[in-house]
Write a protein that holds these residues in place. Structure first.
Motif, PDB file in Angstrom:
ATOM      1  N   HIS A 270       0.833  -1.197   0.000  1.00 14.96           N
ATOM      2  CA  HIS A 270       0.000   0.000   0.000  1.00 14.96           C
ATOM      3  C   HIS A 270       0.869   1.248   0.000  1.00 14.96           C
ATOM      4  O   HIS A 270       2.084   1.188   0.183  1.00 14.96           O
ATOM      5  CB  HIS A 270      -0.925   0.002   1.233  1.00 14.96           C
ATOM      6  CG  HIS A 270      -1.833  -1.185   1.297  1.00 14.96           C
ATOM      7  ND1 HIS A 270      -2.981  -1.289   0.523  1.00 14.96           N
ATOM      8  CD2 HIS A 270      -1.783  -2.313   2.042  1.00 14.96           C
ATOM      9  CE1 HIS A 270      -3.585  -2.442   0.792  1.00 14.96           C
ATOM     10  NE2 HIS A 270      -2.874  -3.067   1.717  1.00 14.96           N
ATOM     11  N   LYS A 271       0.220   2.405  -0.157  1.00 12.67           N
ATOM     12  CA  LYS A 271       0.938   3.668  -0.140  1.00 12.67           C
ATOM     13  C   LYS A 271       1.217   4.149   1.282  1.00 12.67           C
ATOM     14  O   LYS A 271       1.856   5.184   1.445  1.00 12.67           O
ATOM     15  CB  LYS A 271       0.132   4.730  -0.897  1.00 12.67           C
ATOM     16  CG  LYS A 271      -0.015   4.435  -2.382  1.00 12.67           C
ATOM     17  CD  LYS A 271      -0.781   5.558  -3.068  1.00 12.67           C
ATOM     18  CE  LYS A 271      -0.920   5.283  -4.567  1.00 12.67           C
ATOM     19  NZ  LYS A 271      -1.651   6.375  -5.254  1.00 12.67           N
ATOM     20  N   TYR A 272       0.721   3.445   2.251  1.00  9.60           N
ATOM     21  CA  TYR A 272       0.949   3.799   3.648  1.00  9.60           C
ATOM     22  C   TYR A 272       1.614   2.626   4.351  1.00  9.60           C
ATOM     23  O   TYR A 272       1.705   1.515   3.805  1.00  9.60           O
ATOM     24  CB  TYR A 272      -0.377   4.155   4.335  1.00  9.60           C
ATOM     25  CG  TYR A 272      -1.380   3.021   4.354  1.00  9.60           C
ATOM     26  CD1 TYR A 272      -1.449   2.110   5.411  1.00  9.60           C
ATOM     27  CD2 TYR A 272      -2.290   2.863   3.291  1.00  9.60           C
ATOM     28  CE1 TYR A 272      -2.367   1.078   5.410  1.00  9.60           C
ATOM     29  CE2 TYR A 272      -3.204   1.838   3.288  1.00  9.60           C
ATOM     30  CZ  TYR A 272      -3.246   0.945   4.350  1.00  9.60           C
ATOM     31  OH  TYR A 272      -4.152  -0.085   4.350  1.00  9.60           O
ATOM     32  N   GLU A 293       5.899   9.742  -4.169  1.00  5.61           N
ATOM     33  CA  GLU A 293       5.014   9.223  -5.216  1.00  5.61           C
ATOM     34  C   GLU A 293       5.356   7.759  -5.470  1.00  5.61           C
ATOM     35  O   GLU A 293       6.037   7.410  -6.436  1.00  5.61           O
ATOM     36  CB  GLU A 293       5.155  10.053  -6.492  1.00  5.61           C
ATOM     37  CG  GLU A 293       4.733  11.502  -6.327  1.00  5.61           C
ATOM     38  CD  GLU A 293       4.899  12.297  -7.595  1.00  5.61           C
ATOM     39  OE1 GLU A 293       5.383  11.695  -8.600  1.00  5.61           O
ATOM     40  OE2 GLU A 293       4.564  13.500  -7.609  1.00  5.61           O
ATOM     41  N   GLU A 294       4.893   6.914  -4.604  1.00  7.13           N
ATOM     42  CA  GLU A 294       5.143   5.480  -4.699  1.00  7.13           C
ATOM     43  C   GLU A 294       3.821   4.734  -4.622  1.00  7.13           C
ATOM     44  O   GLU A 294       2.907   5.125  -3.876  1.00  7.13           O
ATOM     45  CB  GLU A 294       6.066   5.008  -3.576  1.00  7.13           C
ATOM     46  CG  GLU A 294       7.450   5.594  -3.605  1.00  7.13           C
ATOM     47  CD  GLU A 294       8.291   5.088  -4.769  1.00  7.13           C
ATOM     48  OE1 GLU A 294       7.921   4.055  -5.374  1.00  7.13           O
ATOM     49  OE2 GLU A 294       9.311   5.711  -5.086  1.00  7.13           O
ATOM     50  N   HIS A 295       3.737   3.669  -5.384  1.00  5.95           N
ATOM     51  CA  HIS A 295       2.530   2.852  -5.361  1.00  5.95           C
ATOM     52  C   HIS A 295       2.509   1.889  -4.161  1.00  5.95           C
ATOM     53  O   HIS A 295       1.439   1.479  -3.732  1.00  5.95           O
ATOM     54  CB  HIS A 295       2.407   2.057  -6.670  1.00  5.95           C
ATOM     55  CG  HIS A 295       2.249   2.933  -7.877  1.00  5.95           C
ATOM     56  ND1 HIS A 295       1.089   3.620  -8.156  1.00  5.95           N
ATOM     57  CD2 HIS A 295       3.120   3.242  -8.876  1.00  5.95           C
ATOM     58  CE1 HIS A 295       1.228   4.309  -9.281  1.00  5.95           C
ATOM     59  NE2 HIS A 295       2.463   4.087  -9.740  1.00  5.95           N
ATOM     60  N   LYS A 296       3.676   1.567  -3.660  1.00  9.17           N
ATOM     61  CA  LYS A 296       3.748   0.673  -2.503  1.00  9.17           C
ATOM     62  C   LYS A 296       4.989   0.998  -1.684  1.00  9.17           C
ATOM     63  O   LYS A 296       6.006   1.436  -2.224  1.00  9.17           O
ATOM     64  CB  LYS A 296       3.761  -0.791  -2.931  1.00  9.17           C
ATOM     65  CG  LYS A 296       4.935  -1.171  -3.823  1.00  9.17           C
ATOM     66  CD  LYS A 296       4.867  -2.643  -4.205  1.00  9.17           C
ATOM     67  CE  LYS A 296       6.067  -3.025  -5.086  1.00  9.17           C
ATOM     68  NZ  LYS A 296       6.046  -4.459  -5.446  1.00  9.17           N
ATOM     69  N   MET A 297       4.860   0.781  -0.411  1.00  3.62           N
ATOM     70  CA  MET A 297       5.968   0.986   0.526  1.00  3.62           C
ATOM     71  C   MET A 297       6.160  -0.338   1.263  1.00  3.62           C
ATOM     72  O   MET A 297       5.739  -0.507   2.411  1.00  3.62           O
ATOM     73  CB  MET A 297       5.663   2.129   1.490  1.00  3.62           C
ATOM     74  CG  MET A 297       5.416   3.462   0.780  1.00  3.62           C
ATOM     75  SD  MET A 297       5.141   4.843   1.905  1.00  3.62           S
ATOM     76  CE  MET A 297       6.788   5.014   2.588  1.00  3.62           C
TER      77      MET A 297
END
Length: 509
Positions: A270-272, A293-297
């Protein structure tokens, strides 16, 4: 008379009259009475030998202070032979005047053999228990007792609770008991390893993705894509589960303890991201950060000094967040894509490794790249690790080759030669871990069955007996970790099990 009647008369048994039966019974009674009298006479003789006559018993009752054996001048053994008074040994002590020892009537070889065996066993036992072992020795000096009372006493008037307070204090921290081994790990073909109970035997994860030891206590973390993480108390036998938490709609792909050990940080697709506070037992969700600006962390590393959390992004970006406030500080970028990041022990330098085969050295104070060099023969880098003594730098590639450099050499040249090229893995290296003394390096590949190797430093020799004798347990190693004082090694497999091994050379944890 016919012949049949004569045969019947011959077959009939002769009858015995009552007079004959009576005489026969009298004859039996005579022998029985004679035998009984003989037995009674033998019993009386034995009573006389053991207890004496009735007159002697009355005399002993009238003189209670005198021992029975002192009044008699002569004794008789069971065979009826007399025993002289010289065969009776009296005690010379004033307190034990009534105790008299008698010599045995015969010597038995079995008794002597038992005594010899008991003596030899006692000698062997005394070698191990003659001195109190180090782990059982308590520091009971006056200063330590005063300090413990001041630290753990809840009231000045309650003296009975001092011992309980000491026990509570010992249970709160294990820092004083994590003493490392002073001896150097020997370089040999085999390493002393003992298989223990699985670390997560009470509760396994469906898809294990995170596995790590706590840095300050005997606790280990396991997590997976089944939305759960578990904490276990490590003792090598029970490994009891302490806590389990469900993270709804959050498939855990990465998890690490914070530097101070008070939090557990989790990453997902997720982005969070989330973190769990161990003191308050609260799960906190960190919302999406606008500057990232990342789609996943999903993948991140925590700095050992407790300042940064570095998330690995796309296109070679590395996002630095404050470990305390969880705010975004800055973003660093390298060429290609970043695969792995490692920090120096003091946290002042960071090393990134990726698809272009170069190692980038970052100064964390100025947040700039201060040096970079090519990994020898590497096309695509997959994993990197720094030894705790800052002497070695290990770089793993997609071909399975692990190059180990001297830190001074690689920092002074752009094309340094490795100290040793380890080629025991045949597939991409995905895990690298040094132990706390920098004399053991664990390498693993999640694409090869039993793809785990232990390397001795500084000889760079591989231990051949691990994991060959444990083939049935190790499948595909997903993750691995070594406890703070190298007492335990854990390997997470694709079956969701966290295998636990005891490294006998080192201390308990």
């Amino acid at each position: 008379m016919s012949s049949n009647s004569l045969k019947k008369q011959k077959r009939k048994k002769p009858t015995i009259t009552c007079l004959q039966k009576k005489s026969k019974s009298k004859k039996g009674d005579f022998f029985y009475q004679k035998k009984k009298r003989k037995i009674d006479a033998e019993e009386k003789r034995l009573e006389h030998v053991v207890l004496g006559d009735e007159s002697s018993v009355i005399e002993r009752l009238n003189q209670p202070d005198v021992h029975v054996w002192k009044k008699k001048k002569e004794f008789h053994d069971l065979s009826g032979e007399s025993v002289e008074e010289s065969d009776v040994e009296e005690s010379d002590d004033d307190d034990n005047d009534d105790e008299v020892k008698r010599k045995p009537a015969w010597d038995d070889d079995d008794d002597d053999e038992k005594k010899n065996n008991a003596t030899s066993t006692a000698r062997q036992t005394s070698r191990f228990v003659s001195e109190t072992p180090k782990w059982a020795q308590l520091n009971t000096t006056k200063k330590t007792q005063i300090k413990r009372k001041k630290r753990f006493s809840y009231s000045d008037d309650d003296d009975d609770d001092d011992d309980d307070n000491d026990q509570i204090g010992l249970a709160q921290s294990t820092g004083n008991y994590l003493a490392s081994s002073s001896a150097v790990l020997p370089s040999s073909i085999n390493i002393q390893v003992k298989r223990c109970s699985n670390l997560n035997k009470e509760c396994s994860n469906y898809d294990l993705s995170a596995l790590e030891f706590h840095s300050k206590s005997t606790v280990a973390l396991t997590a997976g894509s089944d939305f759960r993480f578990h904490l276990f108390q490590i003792d090598g036998e029970q490994n009891r589960k302490i806590h389990s938490v469900l993270l709804e709609r959050f498939a855990i792909q990465c998890g690490h303890f914070s530097a101070d050990g008070n939090e557990i940080i989790f990453g997902s697709g997720h982005k969070y991201f989330c973190y769990f506070n161990l003191e308050s037992a609260q799960l906190v969700r960190v919302p999406t950060i606008k500057n990232i600006e990342e789609h996943k962390m999903s993948q991140f590393v925590v700095s050992p000094d407790g300042r940064f959390i570095v998330f690995l992004g796309a296109s070679g970006y590395m996002h630095l967040l404050s470990a305390r406030s969880k705010e975004h500080l800055s973003s660093l970028k390298m060429n290609g894509s970043v695969s792995s990041v490692a920090f120096s022990p003091d946290g002042t330098s960071m090393y990134s490794f990726g698809s272009d085969g170069q190692v980038y050295v970052w100064d964390m104070d100025s947040r700039r790249c201060v040096h970079r060099f090519y990994d020898d023969g590497c096309v695509k880098g997959t994993c990197i690790a720094v030894s705790p003594n800052s002497k070695y730098l290990a770089c793993g590639s997609d071909t399975g080759v692990v190059n180990v450099y001297n830190m001074d050499t690689c920092m002074a040249d752009t094309t340094p030669q490795p100290r040793k090229a380890l080629m025991k893995l045949t597939t991409a290296c995905t895990s690298l871990k040094f132990n706390h003394t920098s004399e053991l390096l664990a390498t693993a590949s999640n694409r090869c069955e039993k793809g785990v190797k232990l390397v001795h430093l500084p000889t760079f020799s591989t231990f051949r007996d691990f994991p060959d004798r444990m083939d049935k347990a190790i499948h595909f190693p997903i993750a691995l970790d070594i406890s703070p004082n190298s007492g335990y090694l854990t390997i997470g497999t694709n079956k969701g099990r966290a295998l636990l091994y005891r490294l006998k050379h080192y201390s308990s944890y």
